[in-house]
Design a protein around this motif. Structure first.
Motif, PDB file in Angstrom:
ATOM      1  N   GLN A   1      -0.177   5.460  -6.539  1.00 59.65           N
ATOM      2  CA  GLN A   1       0.743   5.247  -5.420  1.00 59.65           C
ATOM      3  C   GLN A   1       0.037   4.535  -4.271  1.00 59.65           C
ATOM      4  OE1 GLN A   1       2.076   9.315  -4.587  1.00 59.65           O
ATOM      5  NE2 GLN A   1       4.089   8.802  -5.407  1.00 59.65           N
TER       6      GLN A   1
ATOM      7  N   LEU B   1       2.029   4.205  -1.033  1.00 59.75           N
ATOM      8  CA  LEU B   1       3.366   4.373  -0.456  1.00 59.75           C
ATOM      9  C   LEU B   1       3.468   3.782   0.945  1.00 59.75           C
ATOM     10  CD1 LEU B   1       4.198   8.025  -1.592  1.00 59.75           C
ATOM     11  CD2 LEU B   1       4.927   5.871  -2.646  1.00 59.75           C
TER      12      LEU B   1
ATOM     13  N   HIS C   1      10.518  -0.560  -5.572  1.00 56.48           N
ATOM     14  CA  HIS C   1       9.813   0.706  -5.751  1.00 56.48           C
ATOM     15  C   HIS C   1       8.457   0.550  -6.445  1.00 56.48           C
ATOM     16  CE1 HIS C   1      14.096   1.851  -5.361  1.00 56.48           C
ATOM     17  NE2 HIS C   1      13.629   2.921  -4.742  1.00 56.48           N
TER      18      HIS C   1
ATOM     19  N   GLN D   1       3.253   2.388  -7.205  1.00 62.75           N
ATOM     20  CA  GLN D   1       4.511   2.788  -6.555  1.00 62.75           C
ATOM     21  C   GLN D   1       4.390   2.576  -5.051  1.00 62.75           C
ATOM     22  OE1 GLN D   1       5.672   6.881  -7.176  1.00 62.75           O
ATOM     23  NE2 GLN D   1       7.783   6.488  -6.537  1.00 62.75           N
TER      24      GLN D   1
ATOM     25  N   GLU E   1       9.101   6.073  -2.837  1.00 64.23           N
ATOM     26  CA  GLU E   1       9.673   7.151  -3.647  1.00 64.23           C
ATOM     27  C   GLU E   1      11.059   6.711  -4.114  1.00 64.23           C
ATOM     28  OE1 GLU E   1       8.067   9.658  -4.605  1.00 64.23           O
ATOM     29  OE2 GLU E   1       6.612  10.296  -3.088  1.00 64.23           O
TER      30      GLU E   1
END
Length: 246
Positions: free
Chosen positions: A6, A8, A60, A70, A73
């Motif tokens: 991730q 994010l 995403h 990623q 979320e």
């Protein structure tokens, strides 16, 4: 299984490039980045989103021939599909087409990622769609051109096996715990009383010359035996203990 990590985007940044957190997660929408520049891999596209994409666009996931990263979320309604419905109901997956990457491997990694998302989000394979499905855009361009056909791509996804959690090995061996010696029988009886009444264990006293030990009943598996041994030491019932096979 493709390597997944991730990177994010912050909630503040996400609020600027999405329609909020109400994604219905009904579809997985497949894209290609159309960025053939050398180095335009998954990490580069993830950094672009993390640092604030200047375009009114968001997605995403980005996948290349090494990994899947990623950025959002799945509950975020990213601006990827080109229509309100596609954004509000779709998880957007971008496949990298950088010239210094292996496109076929990137597609395989995307199939592996999507197989995982299908399972995690309980989405049907029939709802894996092209960007073209929502907006009519020629995307994913290379797949649509037949470099890897859409039918073959869907077959890749369905043939992927997501890893199942490993079951811990069954411990079937039996073990007992034996304490060090006590100089009097009363001292051993005091320990025995706690093991039987407070712990609810089977236990008994063994005499060894002029001294005494306490031996427990059996525990199934070394893990259980070690836990019981720790309980004895925590309660300060014995300074020395031994775990032995029953």
């Amino acid at each position: 299984m493709v390597s997944i990590r991730q990177k994010l985007v912050s909630a503040n940044q996400a609020a600027k490039v999405t329609n909020g957190k109400n994604n219905a997660k009904k579809y997985i929408v497949v894209h290609e980045t159309d960025n053939t520049s050398a180095g335009a891999d998954a990490d580069a596209h993830a950094r672009l989103q993390l640092n604030g994409n200047s375009r009114d666009a968001s997605w995403h996931w980005q996948v290349d021939d090494h990994e899947a990263i990623q950025s959002f979320e799945h509950y975020w309604e990213c601006w990827g599909a080109g229509t309100y419905q596609g954004n509000a109901q779709g998880i957007q997956v971008e496949i990298c087409v950088n010239s210094d990457g292996d496109f076929k491997k990137a597609v395989e990694n995307a199939a592996s990622l999507i197989a995982k998302i299908l399972k995690d989000e309980n989405i049907a394979i029939q709802n894996v769609v092209q960007h073209h499905y929502f907006s009519g855009k020629n995307c994913p361009r290379n797949i649509r051109a037949g470099q890897i056909t859409w039918t073959n791509f869907l077959q890749m996804i369905t043939s992927m096996e997501t890893p199942k959690p490993e079951k811990p090995p069954t411990e079937s061996m039996k073990y007992r715990i034996v304490t060090g010696t006590y100089s009097t029988r009363n001292a051993a009886l005091s320990v025995l009383d706690i093991m039987q009444k407070r712990f609810g264990w089977v236990a008994y006293i063994e005499q060894e010359g002029t001294k005494y030990r306490v031996k427990t009943g059996t525990f199934t598996g070394l893990t259980a035996a070690k836990s019981a041994d720790n309980k004895i030491k925590t309660a300060k019932l014995a300074q020395v203990t031994y775990i032995i096979e029953a």
